[in-house]
Design a protein around this motif. Structure first.
Motif, PDB file in Angstrom:
ATOM      1  N   TYR A 111       0.810  -1.215   0.000  1.00  0.00           N
ATOM      2  CA  TYR A 111       0.000   0.000   0.000  1.00  0.00           C
ATOM      3  C   TYR A 111       0.848   1.273   0.000  1.00  0.00           C
ATOM      4  O   TYR A 111       0.311   2.375  -0.009  1.00  0.00           O
ATOM      5  N   ASN A 112       2.173   1.141   0.037  1.00  0.00           N
ATOM      6  CA  ASN A 112       3.026   2.329   0.001  1.00  0.00           C
ATOM      7  C   ASN A 112       2.794   3.118  -1.282  1.00  0.00           C
ATOM      8  O   ASN A 112       2.577   2.535  -2.352  1.00  0.00           O
ATOM      9  N   GLU A 113       2.825   4.424  -1.176  1.00  0.00           N
ATOM     10  CA  GLU A 113       2.729   5.307  -2.336  1.00  0.00           C
ATOM     11  C   GLU A 113       4.110   5.875  -2.634  1.00  0.00           C
ATOM     12  O   GLU A 113       4.989   5.909  -1.761  1.00  0.00           O
ATOM     13  N   SER A 114       4.315   6.341  -3.861  1.00  0.00           N
ATOM     14  CA  SER A 114       5.606   6.945  -4.199  1.00  0.00           C
ATOM     15  C   SER A 114       5.419   8.028  -5.239  1.00  0.00           C
ATOM     16  O   SER A 114       4.440   8.028  -5.990  1.00  0.00           O
ATOM     17  N   VAL A 115       6.365   8.942  -5.258  1.00  0.00           N
ATOM     18  CA  VAL A 115       6.341  10.021  -6.236  1.00  0.00           C
ATOM     19  C   VAL A 115       7.785  10.389  -6.575  1.00  0.00           C
ATOM     20  O   VAL A 115       8.663  10.374  -5.709  1.00  0.00           O
ATOM     21  N   THR A 116       8.020  10.678  -7.851  1.00  0.00           N
ATOM     22  CA  THR A 116       9.340  11.109  -8.306  1.00  0.00           C
ATOM     23  C   THR A 116       9.188  12.400  -9.093  1.00  0.00           C
ATOM     24  O   THR A 116       8.329  12.487  -9.978  1.00  0.00           O
TER      25      THR A 116
ATOM     26  N   LEU B 221      14.197  13.722  -7.326  1.00  0.00           N
ATOM     27  CA  LEU B 221      13.877  13.587  -5.911  1.00  0.00           C
ATOM     28  C   LEU B 221      12.715  12.596  -5.800  1.00  0.00           C
ATOM     29  O   LEU B 221      11.672  12.770  -6.435  1.00  0.00           O
ATOM     30  N   HIS B 222      12.931  11.566  -5.009  1.00  0.00           N
ATOM     31  CA  HIS B 222      11.956  10.467  -4.915  1.00  0.00           C
ATOM     32  C   HIS B 222      11.511  10.317  -3.468  1.00  0.00           C
ATOM     33  O   HIS B 222      12.323  10.388  -2.539  1.00  0.00           O
ATOM     34  N   ALA B 223      10.203  10.109  -3.263  1.00  0.00           N
ATOM     35  CA  ALA B 223       9.666   9.903  -1.922  1.00  0.00           C
ATOM     36  C   ALA B 223       8.782   8.663  -1.908  1.00  0.00           C
ATOM     37  O   ALA B 223       7.917   8.498  -2.777  1.00  0.00           O
ATOM     38  N   VAL B 224       9.005   7.799  -0.947  1.00  0.00           N
ATOM     39  CA  VAL B 224       8.109   6.675  -0.658  1.00  0.00           C
ATOM     40  C   VAL B 224       7.337   7.056   0.586  1.00  0.00           C
ATOM     41  O   VAL B 224       7.928   7.432   1.606  1.00  0.00           O
TER      42      VAL B 224
END
Length: 566
Positions: A41-46, A141-144
């Motif tokens: 269910y983790n979301e991510s964005v780059t 820049l990437h965030a989980v």
């Protein structure tokens, strides 16, 4: 490949504590149920870092964004051993450390191993940051992000604000800050929102009382360790069809998707009424539009699918409007109401059938405009259906998700193969597409009883199944269950194949002198026993006949005590 960790310190405001929001609580319960698989269910964005932006500026953006949003520096506190009934609480930290990985490469080449691990919400902040560099220069820049902290709409807002921060810091400007935090939301929910919670729970209960108790209840053999399979259909034709139907009937695309899901579920389960859950965004005012926190909750829709597809769409409009506007509730309040329902009905009332229209505000900007019906139908040549993944454990039997795409309808269908065999999924998706095309072309899409339903298959049931009150049951199993009650010699169902919407299913029990259950005890025994079965229905009324005598007792669903007759 260089891979280092940089630690940032932040400090802002003061530490605050308080209850979880309803959205946080709903997501946390799902994550707890998933256990070791919660990372799915983790979301991510780059985001691409603007050229000329130095590493120090990027790190400063991460620090400032964390300071700006309470949810990004929140942990949870679970109740101790002596507080079983207490709820988890959240702690917003005024200061702390943020760990940022710095990797040489790109997100595509280096991957994102952080996404495949669960968050420890009691000890870890809910965002894992990575900066990807090219020759030492920041590139991406990437965030989980933990789903506990974000939903689909919030993820988009998070991405937009992240870009704003990068641009503002590069240009020595300032980006906007939030005005509404999770603890503000939690305070509103427990004050002004309390009435809406009660109303939403009451509506949920009223809908499941009227609908089939079990939507999919015929079991198929397990396919192995992974019984949950997901396929995706990408259809230009279906997107064009949705746009045409929307214009002709003057309804939203979301309404048509609700109707399409209802018709598909009803056809598969061979029912007239479809009961299913929908994922509701609950972002209805300006302060919640860009709120970085999960607000989504499940709503419930019950829809009569008799008549033409156009008629079902027209009925879906008010039904979906009520659902999408009345699905704010405390999860614990709904859980308590469902437990009381299960004690009476022998089923928890959860259809385990769901729809998530996750298109948000995305629009189809690259669709063709076929000149005639022949060219329109020819668009089906471009439709693709492909297997996406298989999974061992999901708490649904049938799940439709529509994703944002600008050039086609992207629709995924996940099923539990022990109820809906995975080999049927492509046929189901093609049938849904066919239904949309027929309606868009102006064909008369007739009632389900007079024509096959557009290629959507009906799940096979054996001759031992009968439909009672709109529910498919196996009478022999129910009679055996009733006969297992201590003191019962014989059980007989009265009119087992009739639809008795007013009085409901009735049964006659022939008992001996050892039978000593009163009305409430009898109903509790049957409801408790029924929980182990998906193919029975708890009768509404019981007629008790004593073997060898003339006295009878009648236990009616609407009466508080037995009545005697001669």
């Amino acid at each position: 490949m260089r891979d280092t960790i940089t630690t940032l310190r932040f400090s802002t405001g003061r530490t605050r504590q308080g209850p979880l929001t309803w959205g946080q609580l709903a997501i946390l319960r799902e994550l707890d149920w998933l256990a070791d698989e919660a990372h799915s269910y983790n979301e991510s964005v780059t985001v691409d870092i603007p050229p000329g932006t130095g590493l120090a500026v990027v790190l400063d953006c991460v620090r400032l964004l964390t300071q700006a949003h309470d949810g990004l520096r929140t942990t949870i506190e679970r109740p101790g051993g002596g507080e079983e009934l207490a709820e988890p609480r959240q702690r917003v930290h005024a200061s702390g450390e943020i760990r940022v990985r710095i990797v040489e490469g790109t997100q595509e080449s280096a991957g994102s191993p952080d996404a495949r691990h669960n968050f420890d919400a009691e000890r870890e902040f809910p965002v894992r940051w990575t900066i990807y560099c090219r020759d030492g220069v920041p590139h991406q820049l990437h965030a989980v992000i933990s789903h506990f902290t974000i939903d689909g709409t919030a993820l988009r807002a998070f991405r937009e604000e992240l870009v704003e921060h990068l641009l503002a810091r590069r240009d020595s400007g300032r980006s906007r800050g939030p005005a509404w935090h999770p603890l503000d939301q939690a305070e509103w929910e427990r004050a002004e929102g309390a009435a809406s919670s009660r109303a939403a729970v009451e509506r949920w209960l009223s809908l499941i009382e009227e609908a089939p108790r079990q939507v999919f209840n015929a079991r198929y053999p397990s396919t192995g360790a992974e019984d949950f399979h997901c396929f995706e259909m990408r259809s230009v034709a279906a997107a064009v069809a949705l746009e045409r139907i929307s214009r002709r009937l003057n309804v939203s695309v979301s309404t048509i998707i609700v109707a399409l899901t209802a018709v598909t579920v009803a056809r598969l389960s061979d029912n007239r009424c479809a009961l299913f859950k929908v994922v509701v965004g609950n972002r209805t005012d300006e302060r919640s539009r860009n709120h970085i926190a999960p607000l989504v909750q499940d709503g419930v829709v019950s829809l009569d699918t008799r008549g033409s597809f156009a008629e079902v769409i027209r009925r879906a409009w008010p039904a979906s409007l009520r659902t999408y506007s009345r699905s704010r509730y405390h999860p614990g309040e709904l859980e308590s109401a469902m437990a009381e329902y299960a004690a009476r009905r022998g089923t928890d009332g959860d259809p385990r059938v769901a729809l998530n229209d996750a298109r948000f505000d995305s629009a189809w900007t690259r669709l063709p405009e076929p000149e005639d019906d022949t060219r329109f139908r020819a668009l089906r040549e471009y439709t693709t259906i492909s297997h996406q993944f298989s999974q061992e454990r999901v708490d649904v039997k049938f799940f439709v998700e529509v994703s944002g795409a600008d050039d086609c309808l992207s629709m995924s269908l996940l099923t539990d193969a022990t109820y809906i065999p995975s080999e049927l999924i492509p046929d189901i998706l093609r049938g849904m597409e066919e239904l949309l095309l027929e309606e868009a072309a102006g064909s008369l899409v007739a009632d389900r009883e007079s024509t096959p339903r557009w290629g959507i298959p009906v799940l096979a049931r054996g001759p031992e199944w009968e439909q009672v009150e709109g529910n498919w049951i196996r009478p022999a199993v129910l009679r055996a269950l009733l006969a297992s009650i201590p003191g019962v010699r014989r059980a007989e169902l009265l009119d087992p194949s009739a639809e008795r919407t007013a009085q409901g299913l009735r049964c006659r029990l022939a008992v001996d002198d050892t039978f000593d259950l009163d009305e409430s005890g009898l109903k509790r025994f049957v409801a408790d026993a029924a929980r182990a079965h998906e193919d029975v229905l708890v009768p509404e009324a019981f007629e008790i006949a004593v073997c060898g005598g003339y006295a009878r007792r009648q236990y009616d669903a609407n009466s508080r005590s037995p009545s005697s007759a001669r």
